[in-house]
Design a protein around this motif. Structure first.
Motif, PDB file in Angstrom:
ATOM      1  N   GLY A 209       0.806  -1.218   0.000  1.00 37.95           N
ATOM      2  CA  GLY A 209       0.000   0.000   0.000  1.00 37.95           C
ATOM      3  C   GLY A 209       0.834   1.261   0.000  1.00 37.95           C
ATOM      4  O   GLY A 209       0.558   2.202  -0.764  1.00 37.95           O
ATOM      5  N   MET A 210       1.862   1.315   0.832  1.00 36.70           N
ATOM      6  CA  MET A 210       2.679   2.523   0.915  1.00 36.70           C
ATOM      7  C   MET A 210       3.524   2.726  -0.334  1.00 36.70           C
ATOM      8  O   MET A 210       3.858   3.857  -0.683  1.00 36.70           O
ATOM      9  CB  MET A 210       3.558   2.480   2.158  1.00 36.70           C
ATOM     10  CG  MET A 210       2.777   2.653   3.458  1.00 36.70           C
ATOM     11  SD  MET A 210       1.692   4.099   3.480  1.00 36.70           S
ATOM     12  CE  MET A 210       2.887   5.432   3.363  1.00 36.70           C
ATOM     13  N   ALA A 211       3.878   1.634  -1.021  1.00 35.68           N
ATOM     14  CA  ALA A 211       4.594   1.785  -2.294  1.00 35.68           C
ATOM     15  C   ALA A 211       3.737   2.544  -3.300  1.00 35.68           C
ATOM     16  O   ALA A 211       4.225   3.405  -4.046  1.00 35.68           O
ATOM     17  CB  ALA A 211       4.984   0.415  -2.845  1.00 35.68           C
ATOM     18  N   VAL A 212       2.424   2.264  -3.296  1.00 29.71           N
ATOM     19  CA  VAL A 212       1.494   2.972  -4.185  1.00 29.71           C
ATOM     20  C   VAL A 212       1.349   4.422  -3.750  1.00 29.71           C
ATOM     21  O   VAL A 212       1.404   5.353  -4.571  1.00 29.71           O
ATOM     22  CB  VAL A 212       0.115   2.278  -4.194  1.00 29.71           C
ATOM     23  CG1 VAL A 212      -0.888   3.089  -5.015  1.00 29.71           C
ATOM     24  CG2 VAL A 212       0.221   0.862  -4.749  1.00 29.71           C
ATOM     25  N   VAL A 213       1.162   4.643  -2.450  1.00 31.47           N
ATOM     26  CA  VAL A 213       0.939   5.996  -1.922  1.00 31.47           C
ATOM     27  C   VAL A 213       2.106   6.913  -2.254  1.00 31.47           C
ATOM     28  O   VAL A 213       1.918   8.029  -2.772  1.00 31.47           O
ATOM     29  CB  VAL A 213       0.722   5.938  -0.396  1.00 31.47           C
ATOM     30  CG1 VAL A 213       0.771   7.340   0.210  1.00 31.47           C
ATOM     31  CG2 VAL A 213      -0.615   5.282  -0.078  1.00 31.47           C
ATOM     32  N   GLU A 214       3.328   6.483  -1.965  1.00 32.93           N
ATOM     33  CA  GLU A 214       4.494   7.338  -2.182  1.00 32.93           C
ATOM     34  C   GLU A 214       4.701   7.655  -3.657  1.00 32.93           C
ATOM     35  O   GLU A 214       4.967   8.803  -4.024  1.00 32.93           O
ATOM     36  CB  GLU A 214       5.746   6.667  -1.598  1.00 32.93           C
ATOM     37  CG  GLU A 214       5.759   6.622  -0.081  1.00 32.93           C
ATOM     38  CD  GLU A 214       7.105   6.151   0.458  1.00 32.93           C
ATOM     39  OE1 GLU A 214       8.096   6.179  -0.299  1.00 32.93           O
ATOM     40  OE2 GLU A 214       7.169   5.758   1.635  1.00 32.93           O
ATOM     41  N   LEU A 215       4.577   6.631  -4.499  1.00 34.71           N
ATOM     42  CA  LEU A 215       4.801   6.852  -5.934  1.00 34.71           C
ATOM     43  C   LEU A 215       3.732   7.770  -6.521  1.00 34.71           C
ATOM     44  O   LEU A 215       4.050   8.690  -7.286  1.00 34.71           O
ATOM     45  CB  LEU A 215       4.806   5.508  -6.674  1.00 34.71           C
ATOM     46  CG  LEU A 215       5.095   5.588  -8.168  1.00 34.71           C
ATOM     47  CD1 LEU A 215       6.521   6.064  -8.428  1.00 34.71           C
ATOM     48  CD2 LEU A 215       4.867   4.227  -8.836  1.00 34.71           C
ATOM     49  N   ALA A 216       2.482   7.539  -6.165  1.00 31.82           N
ATOM     50  CA  ALA A 216       1.391   8.342  -6.731  1.00 31.82           C
ATOM     51  C   ALA A 216       1.486   9.798  -6.290  1.00 31.82           C
ATOM     52  O   ALA A 216       1.389  10.724  -7.114  1.00 31.82           O
ATOM     53  CB  ALA A 216       0.046   7.749  -6.327  1.00 31.82           C
ATOM     54  N   LEU A 217       1.679  10.035  -4.999  1.00 34.63           N
ATOM     55  CA  LEU A 217       1.741  11.417  -4.515  1.00 34.63           C
ATOM     56  C   LEU A 217       2.967  12.145  -5.047  1.00 34.63           C
ATOM     57  O   LEU A 217       2.903  13.336  -5.370  1.00 34.63           O
ATOM     58  CB  LEU A 217       1.736  11.432  -2.986  1.00 34.63           C
ATOM     59  CG  LEU A 217       0.395  11.101  -2.327  1.00 34.63           C
ATOM     60  CD1 LEU A 217       0.532  11.099  -0.812  1.00 34.63           C
ATOM     61  CD2 LEU A 217      -0.691  12.082  -2.759  1.00 34.63           C
ATOM     62  N   ALA A 218       4.094  11.443  -5.151  1.00 37.42           N
ATOM     63  CA  ALA A 218       5.300  12.079  -5.699  1.00 37.42           C
ATOM     64  C   ALA A 218       5.048  12.556  -7.123  1.00 37.42           C
ATOM     65  O   ALA A 218       5.451  13.666  -7.507  1.00 37.42           O
ATOM     66  CB  ALA A 218       6.475  11.098  -5.665  1.00 37.42           C
ATOM     67  N   ASN A 219       4.353  11.757  -7.918  1.00 37.86           N
ATOM     68  CA  ASN A 219       4.085  12.149  -9.303  1.00 37.86           C
ATOM     69  C   ASN A 219       3.014  13.225  -9.409  1.00 37.86           C
ATOM     70  O   ASN A 219       3.105  14.119 -10.262  1.00 37.86           O
ATOM     71  CB  ASN A 219       3.674  10.917 -10.108  1.00 37.86           C
ATOM     72  CG  ASN A 219       4.873  10.140 -10.607  1.00 37.86           C
ATOM     73  OD1 ASN A 219       5.509  10.506 -11.587  1.00 37.86           O
ATOM     74  ND2 ASN A 219       5.209   9.066  -9.906  1.00 37.86           N
ATOM     75  N   VAL A 220       2.018  13.151  -8.549  1.00 39.59           N
ATOM     76  CA  VAL A 220       0.970  14.178  -8.551  1.00 39.59           C
ATOM     77  C   VAL A 220       1.566  15.548  -8.232  1.00 39.59           C
ATOM     78  O   VAL A 220       1.205  16.567  -8.850  1.00 39.59           O
ATOM     79  CB  VAL A 220      -0.133  13.800  -7.536  1.00 39.59           C
ATOM     80  CG1 VAL A 220      -0.984  15.007  -7.177  1.00 39.59           C
ATOM     81  CG2 VAL A 220      -1.021  12.691  -8.103  1.00 39.59           C
ATOM     82  N   LEU A 221       2.505  15.592  -7.288  1.00 37.74           N
ATOM     83  CA  LEU A 221       3.125  16.863  -6.918  1.00 37.74           C
ATOM     84  C   LEU A 221       4.223  17.268  -7.902  1.00 37.74           C
ATOM     85  O   LEU A 221       4.486  18.464  -8.078  1.00 37.74           O
ATOM     86  CB  LEU A 221       3.700  16.757  -5.503  1.00 37.74           C
ATOM     87  CG  LEU A 221       2.672  16.557  -4.387  1.00 37.74           C
ATOM     88  CD1 LEU A 221       3.366  16.276  -3.060  1.00 37.74           C
ATOM     89  CD2 LEU A 221       1.763  17.769  -4.265  1.00 37.74           C
ATOM     90  N   HIS A 222       4.867  16.297  -8.529  1.00 40.46           N
ATOM     91  CA  HIS A 222       5.920  16.585  -9.496  1.00 40.46           C
ATOM     92  C   HIS A 222       5.358  17.151 -10.790  1.00 40.46           C
ATOM     93  O   HIS A 222       5.915  18.081 -11.381  1.00 40.46           O
ATOM     94  CB  HIS A 222       6.695  15.291  -9.778  1.00 40.46           C
ATOM     95  CG  HIS A 222       7.705  15.408 -10.876  1.00 40.46           C
ATOM     96  ND1 HIS A 222       7.458  14.982 -12.166  1.00 40.46           N
ATOM     97  CD2 HIS A 222       8.972  15.899 -10.882  1.00 40.46           C
ATOM     98  CE1 HIS A 222       8.529  15.197 -12.909  1.00 40.46           C
ATOM     99  NE2 HIS A 222       9.460  15.748 -12.168  1.00 40.46           N
ATOM    100  N   SER A 223       4.234  16.621 -11.227  1.00 40.98           N
ATOM    101  CA  SER A 223       3.722  16.945 -12.566  1.00 40.98           C
ATOM    102  C   SER A 223       2.813  18.160 -12.612  1.00 40.98           C
ATOM    103  O   SER A 223       2.618  18.729 -13.690  1.00 40.98           O
ATOM    104  CB  SER A 223       2.959  15.733 -13.134  1.00 40.98           C
ATOM    105  OG  SER A 223       3.820  14.619 -13.267  1.00 40.98           O
ATOM    106  N   PHE A 224       2.247  18.561 -11.460  1.00 38.05           N
ATOM    107  CA  PHE A 224       1.267  19.654 -11.488  1.00 38.05           C
ATOM    108  C   PHE A 224       1.427  20.572 -10.283  1.00 38.05           C
ATOM    109  O   PHE A 224       1.839  20.148  -9.204  1.00 38.05           O
ATOM    110  CB  PHE A 224      -0.167  19.090 -11.472  1.00 38.05           C
ATOM    111  CG  PHE A 224      -0.445  18.104 -12.563  1.00 38.05           C
ATOM    112  CD1 PHE A 224      -0.731  18.529 -13.857  1.00 38.05           C
ATOM    113  CD2 PHE A 224      -0.408  16.739 -12.310  1.00 38.05           C
ATOM    114  CE1 PHE A 224      -0.974  17.622 -14.869  1.00 38.05           C
ATOM    115  CE2 PHE A 224      -0.650  15.819 -13.303  1.00 38.05           C
ATOM    116  CZ  PHE A 224      -0.935  16.261 -14.594  1.00 38.05           C
TER     117      PHE A 224
END
Length: 512
Positions: A455-470
């Motif tokens: 679960g945390m592997a998904v959380v960290e990757l998704a939030l990092a990309n959401v904040l990186h891209s926008f």
């Protein structure tokens, strides 16, 4: 005439008799409590106990009561004696020191029942069967090696989510964050567990997300049978809860049956292509791996039910609450975004190799889960033997609730506990992995969440990309103070008012 006299006498003398009986019962209870030294707690009413004091958000109501009666509190939920634990020291006693005495599960018919009747393996009354199945899940399905083997799935699905958000950014359309995160977790879970993303296809005869949401609503509903085992089924039958719940389970069972049938008909020679269903079917064939557990198709369906229902919503909620706190705290949002963009550079997307360097993001997640653990109360336990907790007598068949929401907001533990301050975890050894009882979003001990790493592997990757891209802005006319943090009650604690944000492409880079 005789009946009239009888009713008159009953009307005159029954209320005083009931009052006298209640006083007698309370007197006996008080004597018994003193003799047995039971934990303190609010006095219960006849029949319903303390149910009237739970309120719409039980974790908040129980936290208020615990401030009055202490970190180990005894209440009665209908006919069920329940000990509520709301301090790190008490949680340590329950989840570590007396873990073996508290590691059973009550046979819940409503909230917390993740599987169906005779296939209920997650809440087996005796621990041997569960212990073997947990070992199976941790060692075979959710080991570090297995989690890493599905890295490409997480990166592909997060990339797809970023592309869909980019379209909203181009058109200036606000995004419902929970819907995006829910769709992401369903896609990843289906691909990891079943080999493909089925939602919205003909394979599941409809939208899988809708079935999952309906099931979660049913599981989070009040079930009288959970609190009145002898006669609560009458109320549940009248309200239709059980029939609705069974309908949801049967819909998912049909889905699992199709998945299993398809996997039985396909022979995968490449181990890298194997998903969790493949691994479970292999274990079913090779029973020597399972020692005391003989896995059959019903067991496989129950494990898949736990993976799908228990994992999808909790992961989405962690991301949703984290984005809500960042939206309310622009300084923390900017700090996290700058760290991610500085570390990832001009990469199109953040990949998992980048995550170890994102120190501030990890602080943000700890702080978000302190304030908003997915479940305000851990899934209830049930005691199997007699033991003492802080000197209080705890009897067998007592339900145990650990209020992690209350622990995370205890002013004796945290400075400014209601404030979102990720920096409080700088130079702090506290983590969320079950080793520190101040922060227990995933529980601890034998009943700790086995899917935490996935679960945390998904959380960290998704939030990092959401904040990186926008860059993220509030809808026109809203300010940070307008972001609602009101909680909604269900199987998990969700945002009552959906978080709507506007994605904006950063001027210095192009987002695919």
């Amino acid at each position: 005439m005789a009946l009239h006299i009888l009713f008159t006498w009953l009307a005159l003398f029954l209320p005083p008799l009931l009052l006298l009986l209640r006083r007698r019962l309370l007197s006996v209870k008080s004597f018994t409590n003193k003799r047995k030294n039971l934990p303190p707690g609010p006095p219960p009413l006849p029949i319903i106990g303390n149910l009237h004091q739970l309120g719409h958000l039980p974790h908040q109501s129980l936290w208020k009561l615990s401030r009055q009666y202490g970190p180990v509190m005894l209440i009665h939920l209908g006919g069920i004696p329940t000990v509520v634990v709301s301090s790190p020291a008490a949680a340590r006693e329950v989840l570590k020191t007396h873990d073996l005495d508290c590691c059973s599960r009550p046979r819940l018919l409503g909230p917390g029942r993740l599987t169906y009747d005779h296939r209920d393996i997650a809440f087996t009354e005796y621990s041997n069967y569960w212990r073997e199945l947990r070992k199976l899940c941790v060692l075979k399905l959710l080991s570090t090696k297995q989690v890493q083997s599905f890295r490409y799935v997480r990166e592909e699905e997060v990339g797809s989510m970023i592309e869909s958000i980019a379209k909203s950014a181009e058109s200036g359309t606000p995004v419902n964050m929970r819907e995006k995160f829910m769709a992401l977790t369903v896609s990843i879970t289906c691909r990891v567990a079943f080999g493909k993303a089925f939602q919205g296809t003909e394979f599941d005869d409809g939208r899988l997300e809708d079935v999952i949401r309906e099931t979660l609503v049913m599981l989070g509903s009040f079930s009288a049978s959970d609190f009145f085992p002898r006669f609560g089924w009458i109320v549940d039958k009248f309200t239709g809860l059980h029939s609705k719940l069974e309908k949801s389970f049967r819909n998912l069972e049909v889905f699992y049956q199709k998945v299993i049938k398809e996997h039985r008909n396909v022979n995968k020679s490449n181990k890298e292509e194997e998903d969790i269903v493949d691994l479970l079917l292999k274990m079913e064939r090779d029973q020597t791996e399972l020692a005391a557990v003989r896995l059959n198709e019903d067991n496989i369906k129950a494990i898949l039910m736990d993976i799908l229902i228990a994992g999808v919503d909790t992961v989405a909620l962690v991301m949703d609450w984290t984005m809500a706190e960042l939206a309310r705290n622009p300084r923390a949002m900017q700090k996290a975004r700058e760290e991610i963009r500085s570390y990832a550079g001009n990469k199109k997307w953040v990949v998992e190799d980048d995550l170890h360097g994102l120190k501030y993001l990890k602080l943000v997640l700890k702080e978000a889960m302190r304030l908003h653990p997915p479940g305000g109360l851990l899934v209830p336990r049930e005691t199997m033997g007699h033991f003492k907790l802080f000197g209080y007598e705890i009897d067998p068949k007592t339900r145990v609730e650990v209020n992690v929401w209350g622990i995370g907001r205890d002013p004796e533990l945290w400075e400014d506990p209601e404030e979102f301050v990720p920096e409080r975890f700088e130079d702090s050894p506290i983590d969320y992995k079950g080793n520190h009882f101040e922060l227990l979003p995933f529980g601890a001990g034998r009943r700790g969440c086995p899917g935490m790493s996935m679960g945390m592997a998904v959380v960290e990757l998704a939030l990092a990309n959401v904040l990186h891209s926008f860059d993220w802005e509030l809808p026109k006319g809203m300010t940070e103070g307008d972001v609602s943090m009101e909680e909604g009650a269900g199987l998990n604690v969700f945002q009552k008012v959906p978080l709507i944000l506007l994605p904006v492409k950063p001027s210095y880079k192009t987002v695919a």
